[in-house]
Design a protein around this motif. Structure first.
Motif, PDB file in Angstrom:
ATOM      1  N   GLY A 351       0.821  -0.979  -0.221  1.00 43.16           N
ATOM      2  CA  GLY A 351       0.069  -0.114   0.028  1.00 43.16           C
ATOM      3  C   GLY A 351       0.813   0.939  -0.084  1.00 43.16           C
ATOM      4  O   GLY A 351       1.912   1.331  -0.720  1.00 43.16           O
ATOM      5  N   ARG A 352       0.040   2.556   1.026  1.00 41.07           N
ATOM      6  CA  ARG A 352       1.330   3.689   0.811  1.00 41.07           C
ATOM      7  C   ARG A 352       2.106   3.878   1.526  1.00 41.07           C
ATOM      8  O   ARG A 352       3.141   4.685   1.191  1.00 41.07           O
ATOM      9  CB  ARG A 352      -0.074   4.586   1.223  1.00 41.07           C
ATOM     10  CG  ARG A 352       0.469   4.005   2.922  1.00 41.07           C
ATOM     11  CD  ARG A 352      -1.033   5.214   3.801  1.00 41.07           C
ATOM     12  NE  ARG A 352      -1.210   4.758   5.323  1.00 41.07           N
ATOM     13  CZ  ARG A 352      -0.166   5.705   6.180  1.00 41.07           C
ATOM     14  NH1 ARG A 352       0.515   6.490   6.199  1.00 41.07           N
ATOM     15  NH2 ARG A 352      -0.384   5.510   7.290  1.00 41.07           N
ATOM     16  N   TRP A 353       2.493   2.737   2.090  1.00 35.82           N
ATOM     17  CA  TRP A 353       4.482   3.118   2.877  1.00 35.82           C
ATOM     18  C   TRP A 353       5.158   2.318   1.636  1.00 35.82           C
ATOM     19  O   TRP A 353       6.401   2.616   1.225  1.00 35.82           O
ATOM     20  CB  TRP A 353       3.774   1.389   3.515  1.00 35.82           C
ATOM     21  CG  TRP A 353       3.139   1.971   4.832  1.00 35.82           C
ATOM     22  CD1 TRP A 353       1.874   1.569   5.521  1.00 35.82           C
ATOM     23  CD2 TRP A 353       3.405   2.780   6.006  1.00 35.82           C
ATOM     24  NE1 TRP A 353       1.599   1.941   6.541  1.00 35.82           N
ATOM     25  CE2 TRP A 353       2.498   2.572   7.063  1.00 35.82           C
ATOM     26  CE3 TRP A 353       4.574   3.589   6.514  1.00 35.82           C
ATOM     27  CZ2 TRP A 353       1.837   3.452   8.109  1.00 35.82           C
ATOM     28  CZ3 TRP A 353       4.293   4.641   6.837  1.00 35.82           C
ATOM     29  CH2 TRP A 353       3.614   4.592   8.475  1.00 35.82           C
ATOM     30  N   GLY A 354       4.695   0.801   0.479  1.00 35.85           N
ATOM     31  CA  GLY A 354       5.732   0.751  -0.244  1.00 35.85           C
ATOM     32  C   GLY A 354       5.898   2.066  -1.203  1.00 35.85           C
ATOM     33  O   GLY A 354       7.255   1.912  -1.863  1.00 35.85           O
ATOM     34  N   ASP A 372       8.624   3.579  10.778  1.00 36.34           N
ATOM     35  CA  ASP A 372       7.277   3.776  10.416  1.00 36.34           C
ATOM     36  C   ASP A 372       6.054   2.538  10.830  1.00 36.34           C
ATOM     37  O   ASP A 372       5.068   2.689  11.493  1.00 36.34           O
ATOM     38  CB  ASP A 372       6.858   5.335  10.988  1.00 36.34           C
ATOM     39  CG  ASP A 372       7.477   6.541  10.673  1.00 36.34           C
ATOM     40  OD1 ASP A 372       7.534   7.172  11.460  1.00 36.34           O
ATOM     41  OD2 ASP A 372       6.999   7.404   9.891  1.00 36.34           O
ATOM     42  N   PHE A 373       6.384   2.142   9.602  1.00 37.24           N
ATOM     43  CA  PHE A 373       5.915   1.005   9.350  1.00 37.24           C
ATOM     44  C   PHE A 373       6.042  -0.225  10.099  1.00 37.24           C
ATOM     45  O   PHE A 373       5.134  -1.183  10.283  1.00 37.24           O
ATOM     46  CB  PHE A 373       6.192   0.760   8.004  1.00 37.24           C
ATOM     47  CG  PHE A 373       5.006  -0.447   7.314  1.00 37.24           C
ATOM     48  CD1 PHE A 373       4.195  -0.781   7.655  1.00 37.24           C
ATOM     49  CD2 PHE A 373       5.425  -1.603   7.260  1.00 37.24           C
ATOM     50  CE1 PHE A 373       3.235  -2.125   6.754  1.00 37.24           C
ATOM     51  CE2 PHE A 373       4.815  -2.834   6.024  1.00 37.24           C
ATOM     52  CZ  PHE A 373       3.815  -3.203   6.193  1.00 37.24           C
ATOM     53  N   ILE A 374       7.083  -0.958  10.407  1.00 34.79           N
ATOM     54  CA  ILE A 374       6.890  -2.706  11.216  1.00 34.79           C
ATOM     55  C   ILE A 374       6.387  -1.533  12.896  1.00 34.79           C
ATOM     56  O   ILE A 374       6.035  -1.627  13.556  1.00 34.79           O
ATOM     57  CB  ILE A 374       8.551  -2.332  11.909  1.00 34.79           C
ATOM     58  CG1 ILE A 374       9.159  -2.498  10.498  1.00 34.79           C
ATOM     59  CG2 ILE A 374       8.275  -3.242  13.192  1.00 34.79           C
ATOM     60  CD1 ILE A 374      10.523  -2.987  10.532  1.00 34.79           C
ATOM     61  N   ALA A 375       6.704  -0.489  13.100  1.00 39.92           N
ATOM     62  CA  ALA A 375       6.555   0.267  14.278  1.00 39.92           C
ATOM     63  C   ALA A 375       4.920   0.238  14.835  1.00 39.92           C
ATOM     64  O   ALA A 375       4.051   0.293  15.982  1.00 39.92           O
ATOM     65  CB  ALA A 375       6.958   1.582  14.813  1.00 39.92           C
TER      66      ALA A 375
END
Length: 397
Positions: A351-354, A372-375
């Motif tokens: 999604g937006r993270w990629g 940010d994604f992992i946290a």
């Protein structure tokens, strides 16, 4: 609620929000902050994030959400007794763990190691990233648009980060200030060298009270220890002996609950007594006086503080470093480290993270997006991502 003390935080004197929100006819500014936190996505995710025992191990162990609610209840009790602003204390208690990773402190340690070349990872700064940038529910702005006082309390509830000369203090001496601490969007400077409000100090000590009592409860549920193992423990020992004497014939679960509730009650009462003395001695007359007092004013008594440190040492040795805890801890650290490496090596975030990662202007920016994604992951989602990327499921037992 009775009239607050002159040194309490007053929502009518708030420095305000970065984006104008207009007045509310029914809620104070701090009540609005509390409500925004409760309705956030990050708050809901806490129900599937580890406190001490991993999410898969049982549905009756505490998770970040149940712990947060317990901290909130304790914070309101202390704030009410000291005539502080209960709503701000509650908002800060509810938000204090929003920046935590999956898998508890194990996940945080692993992410901090992975982020070491890029400025490290700090859960308080991450909580601010969550409430100022990463929550994206509102049409007009990113973040929750919280008041300055709430942002200050999230960042500094454990005390100042630098001294008057701007040099790091406390745990920041060794590694320096965490990345991003000077780039937090707020309506005014968050003043890293001053103490935070009394309400923030209440939230911090409420966290200690909650997890001391509740980690004992969870350790007993896990079968790592017996109640008698705490008979000689500081803080808990006298209460354990008292309960065993008063209720020798009731079952261990009821005895444990008696110990837990007495520990919490007595710790709260100690904080209220000692903090009232501290406030009188310091002669503070306003919230600004509190910030400039040069010391924390919401504290345990010296005797209880020493006992509390002793109890933490007992918990560390008998619970947190037990192999039954450490084995899944090591495995969960590996999960976080391998996820981080995979996301940094190729564009596999969804999604937006990629999209954000692929368009990052530098490796450091890309690393922060990955962090940010992992946290933000829950424990189950992190495991699902691990299986998607590595076609394997970690074995925690």
């Amino acid at each position: 609620m009775s009239e607050t003390a002159p040194y309490a935080s007053n929502p009518e004197d708030s420095l305000g929000r970065l984006y104008g929100a207009g007045p509310s006819p029914t809620r104070s500014e701090f009540q609005r902050d509390r409500d925004r936190i409760i309705h956030s996505t990050a708050f809901r995710r806490l129900q599937h994030k580890t406190q001490v025992f991993l999410h898969h191990e049982g549905r009756h162990f505490r998770n970040r959400l149940t712990h947060t609610l317990e901290v909130s209840q304790i914070a309101r009790s202390i704030a009410r007794a000291l005539r502080l602003n209960e709503d701000l204390a509650e908002a800060l208690a509810l938000s204090h763990d929003l920046g935590h990773t999956p898998f508890g402190h194990a996940g945080e340690r692993a992410l901090h190691r992975a982020m070491a070349p890029y400025g490290g990872f700090d859960h308080n700064v991450q909580a601010l990233r969550v409430v100022t940038q990463l929550e994206n529910r509102y049409a007009e702005h990113d973040g929750l648009n919280l008041t300055w006082e709430t942002l200050e309390g999230i960042l500094k509830h454990n005390g100042p980060m630098v001294d008057a000369a701007g040099q790091p203090v406390g745990r920041y001496i060794a590694e320096g200030l965490p990345a991003g601490v000077n780039d937090i969007p707020a309506i005014a400077d968050l003043r890293l060298s001053s103490h935070a409000s009394l309400e923030a100090q209440v939230a911090a000590i409420s966290d200690d009270i909650a997890y001391n009592a509740h980690d004992i409860d969870d350790a007993l549920r896990a079968g790592l220890v017996k109640l008698t193992d705490f008979e000689d423990a500081p803080m808990a020992g006298p209460i354990v002996l008292e309960v065993e004497s008063l209720y020798p014939k009731v079952g261990p679960k009821r005895q444990t609950h008696e110990v837990q509730r007495r520990m919490i009650t007595r710790a709260i009462e100690d904080v209220i007594r000692q903090s009232a003395l501290n406030l009188e001695s310091a002669g503070v007359e306003s919230a600004e006086d509190v910030r400039m007092a040069g010391k924390t004013l919401v504290t345990f008594s010296e005797e209880t503080a020493a006992a509390e440190r002793g109890l933490k040492e007992v918990l560390f040795n008998r619970v947190y470093r037990d192999e039954a805890v450490m084995r899944p801890v090591r495995e969960s650290e590996s999960v976080v480290e391998r996820l981080f490496a995979a996301y940094m090596e190729s564009d596999v975030m969804p999604g937006r993270w990629g999209i954000a990662s692929a368009s990052a202007s530098s490796t450091t920016d890309r690393a922060r997006i990955v962090a940010d994604f992992i946290a933000g992951m829950t424990d189950p989602y992190a495991l699902d991502e691990y299986q998607r990327l590595f076609d394997a499921r970690p074995e925690f037992r």
